[in-house]
Scaffold this motif. Structure first.
Motif, PDB file in Angstrom:
ATOM      1  N   ILE A  99       0.863  -1.185   0.000  1.00 23.54           N
ATOM      2  CA  ILE A  99       0.000   0.000   0.000  1.00 23.54           C
ATOM      3  C   ILE A  99       0.897   1.231   0.000  1.00 23.54           C
ATOM      4  N   PRO A 100       0.739   2.112  -0.985  1.00 23.65           N
ATOM      5  CA  PRO A 100       1.594   3.301  -1.064  1.00 23.65           C
ATOM      6  C   PRO A 100       1.461   4.180   0.178  1.00 23.65           C
ATOM      7  N   SER A 101       2.547   4.851   0.538  1.00 24.57           N
ATOM      8  CA  SER A 101       2.570   5.652   1.764  1.00 24.57           C
ATOM      9  C   SER A 101       1.622   6.854   1.713  1.00 24.57           C
ATOM     10  N   PHE A 102       1.211   7.300   0.526  1.00 26.30           N
ATOM     11  CA  PHE A 102       0.242   8.395   0.485  1.00 26.30           C
ATOM     12  C   PHE A 102      -1.140   7.921   0.942  1.00 26.30           C
ATOM     13  N   LYS A 103      -1.375   6.611   0.899  1.00 27.57           N
ATOM     14  CA  LYS A 103      -2.642   6.034   1.339  1.00 27.57           C
ATOM     15  C   LYS A 103      -2.560   5.556   2.789  1.00 27.57           C
ATOM     16  N   LEU A 104      -1.410   5.013   3.155  1.00 26.91           N
ATOM     17  CA  LEU A 104      -1.207   4.492   4.506  1.00 26.91           C
ATOM     18  C   LEU A 104       0.243   4.739   4.891  1.00 26.91           C
ATOM     19  N   GLU A 105       0.442   5.689   5.796  1.00 24.64           N
ATOM     20  CA  GLU A 105       1.787   6.069   6.203  1.00 24.64           C
ATOM     21  C   GLU A 105       2.449   4.929   6.970  1.00 24.64           C
ATOM     22  N   LYS A 106       3.732   4.717   6.710  1.00 24.34           N
ATOM     23  CA  LYS A 106       4.465   3.610   7.341  1.00 24.34           C
ATOM     24  C   LYS A 106       4.561   3.781   8.855  1.00 24.34           C
ATOM     25  N   ASP A 107       4.595   5.022   9.354  1.00 20.77           N
ATOM     26  CA  ASP A 107       4.674   5.206  10.804  1.00 20.77           C
ATOM     27  C   ASP A 107       3.387   4.772  11.503  1.00 20.77           C
ATOM     28  N   VAL A 108       2.257   4.824  10.809  1.00 21.02           N
ATOM     29  CA  VAL A 108       0.995   4.343  11.374  1.00 21.02           C
ATOM     30  C   VAL A 108       1.059   2.823  11.536  1.00 21.02           C
ATOM     31  N   ILE A 109       1.512   2.142  10.490  1.00 22.57           N
ATOM     32  CA  ILE A 109       1.650   0.682  10.553  1.00 22.57           C
ATOM     33  C   ILE A 109       2.619   0.309  11.670  1.00 22.57           C
ATOM     34  N   ASP A 110       3.760   0.980  11.716  1.00 28.07           N
ATOM     35  CA  ASP A 110       4.768   0.670  12.729  1.00 28.07           C
ATOM     36  C   ASP A 110       4.222   0.859  14.143  1.00 28.07           C
ATOM     37  N   ALA A 111       3.464   1.927  14.363  1.00 23.13           N
ATOM     38  CA  ALA A 111       2.906   2.183  15.698  1.00 23.13           C
ATOM     39  C   ALA A 111       1.939   1.074  16.111  1.00 23.13           C
ATOM     40  N   GLU A 112       1.135   0.591  15.173  1.00 21.92           N
ATOM     41  CA  GLU A 112       0.195  -0.483  15.510  1.00 21.92           C
ATOM     42  C   GLU A 112       0.920  -1.801  15.748  1.00 21.92           C
ATOM     43  N   ILE A 113       1.957  -2.066  14.972  1.00 22.10           N
ATOM     44  CA  ILE A 113       2.754  -3.277  15.185  1.00 22.10           C
ATOM     45  C   ILE A 113       3.467  -3.198  16.532  1.00 22.10           C
ATOM     46  N   ASP A 114       3.920  -2.010  16.923  1.00 23.87           N
ATOM     47  CA  ASP A 114       4.572  -1.834  18.221  1.00 23.87           C
ATOM     48  C   ASP A 114       3.640  -2.196  19.379  1.00 23.87           C
ATOM     49  N   ILE A 115       2.362  -1.900  19.233  1.00 17.90           N
ATOM     50  CA  ILE A 115       1.391  -2.263  20.277  1.00 17.90           C
ATOM     51  C   ILE A 115       1.303  -3.779  20.398  1.00 17.90           C
ATOM     52  N   ILE A 116       1.276  -4.472  19.262  1.00 22.30           N
ATOM     53  CA  ILE A 116       1.208  -5.939  19.284  1.00 22.30           C
ATOM     54  C   ILE A 116       2.487  -6.514  19.893  1.00 22.30           C
ATOM     55  N   LYS A 117       3.620  -5.927  19.573  1.00 26.20           N
ATOM     56  CA  LYS A 117       4.877  -6.360  20.187  1.00 26.20           C
ATOM     57  C   LYS A 117       4.852  -6.121  21.699  1.00 26.20           C
ATOM     58  N   ALA A 118       4.309  -4.972  22.116  1.00 25.48           N
ATOM     59  CA  ALA A 118       4.246  -4.641  23.541  1.00 25.48           C
ATOM     60  C   ALA A 118       3.393  -5.640  24.322  1.00 25.48           C
ATOM     61  N   MET A 119       2.485  -6.305  23.632  1.00 20.33           N
ATOM     62  CA  MET A 119       1.658  -7.328  24.265  1.00 20.33           C
ATOM     63  C   MET A 119       2.451  -8.613  24.509  1.00 20.33           C
ATOM     64  N   GLY A 120       3.627  -8.717  23.906  1.00 21.51           N
ATOM     65  CA  GLY A 120       4.462  -9.892  24.103  1.00 21.51           C
ATOM     66  C   GLY A 120       4.686 -10.747  22.874  1.00 21.51           C
ATOM     67  N   VAL A 121       4.194 -10.316  21.729  1.00 23.36           N
ATOM     68  CA  VAL A 121       4.396 -11.070  20.490  1.00 23.36           C
ATOM     69  C   VAL A 121       5.820 -10.830  20.000  1.00 23.36           C
ATOM     70  N   GLU A 122       6.521 -11.909  19.699  1.00 24.79           N
ATOM     71  CA  GLU A 122       7.866 -11.811  19.154  1.00 24.79           C
ATOM     72  C   GLU A 122       7.769 -11.944  17.632  1.00 24.79           C
ATOM     73  N   ILE A 123       8.444 -11.053  16.909  1.00 29.56           N
ATOM     74  CA  ILE A 123       8.439 -11.095  15.448  1.00 29.56           C
ATOM     75  C   ILE A 123       9.878 -11.287  14.975  1.00 29.56           C
ATOM     76  N   LYS A 124      10.101 -12.377  14.255  1.00 31.13           N
ATOM     77  CA  LYS A 124      11.424 -12.672  13.703  1.00 31.13           C
ATOM     78  C   LYS A 124      11.355 -12.507  12.189  1.00 31.13           C
ATOM     79  N   CYS A 125      12.018 -11.466  11.690  1.00 29.23           N
ATOM     80  CA  CYS A 125      11.991 -11.162  10.261  1.00 29.23           C
ATOM     81  C   CYS A 125      13.216 -11.729   9.567  1.00 29.23           C
TER      82      CYS A 125
END
Length: 188
Positions: A99-125
């Protein structure tokens, strides 16, 4: 689990059947969702769902896109230990890479993923399940359940003349290339 992101990109088909239209106009649920999530994230103390006591059970999720994130969020809320394995260098799947950043800014996605990580989810990329690690190896590490959320990996051809010409690609492949900042040359 990703209300700010979904609120920005959902085509909101529910508005076609919204009963509020019988009174005046349908509710703009996607925009309301994004608005509420944005204000929550700007509050300095964003809502993080409660997590139940540990069940001691480990779950491996393959794919850190919206489906993998939603599954992880629900499982960790129930007290399971969740690890997401993502082949790309970063999480988010097509919401990050398609999704292009003019439609969905990457910092918005990152902030929501950070909440899921804060819940204890580990993400291995950068780990491709089946290549870098197998399901059998993950079982041996103690994972008791698996959720495969590999998402939309390929687009559809239009079945028109010239679609196999050099430089022509599906929309999904194009968006993924541009989203990964691979610098696809666009000519016109």
């Amino acid at each position: 689990p990703l209300p700010a992101s979904v609120g920005r990109v959902c085509p909101h088909p529910c508005e076609n059947d919204c009963r509020r239209a019988l009174v005046e106009q349908p509710l703009s649920i996607a925009y309301l969702k994004a608005f509420a999530a944005d204000n929550d994230m700007k509050s300095g103390n964003p809502f993080t769902p409660a997590v139940a006591a540990s069940t001691g059970k480990r779950v491996a999720i393959v794919g850190a896109g919206p489906a993998g994130m939603a599954c992880a969020e629900q499982l960790v809320r129930k007290g399971h230990q969740v690890t997401i394995f993502e082949s790309k260098p970063g999480p988010g799947g097509l919401i990050t890479y398609g999704i292009p950043s003019f439609k969905l800014e990457k910092d918005v996605i990152d902030a929501e993923i950070d909440i899921i990580k804060a819940m204890g989810v580990e993400i291995k990329c950068g780990i491709e399940v089946g290549k870098d690690v197998t399901l059998d190896e993950l079982r041996a590490e103690g994972y008791k359940a698996f959720y495969i959320a590999i998402g939309c990996q390929g687009g559809r051809k239009a079945n028109i003349p010239g679609e196999d010409a050099e430089g022509v690609m599906t929309a999904v492949d194009f968006l993924r290339t541009v989203g990964a900042d691979e610098g696809y040359p666009v000519t016109g």
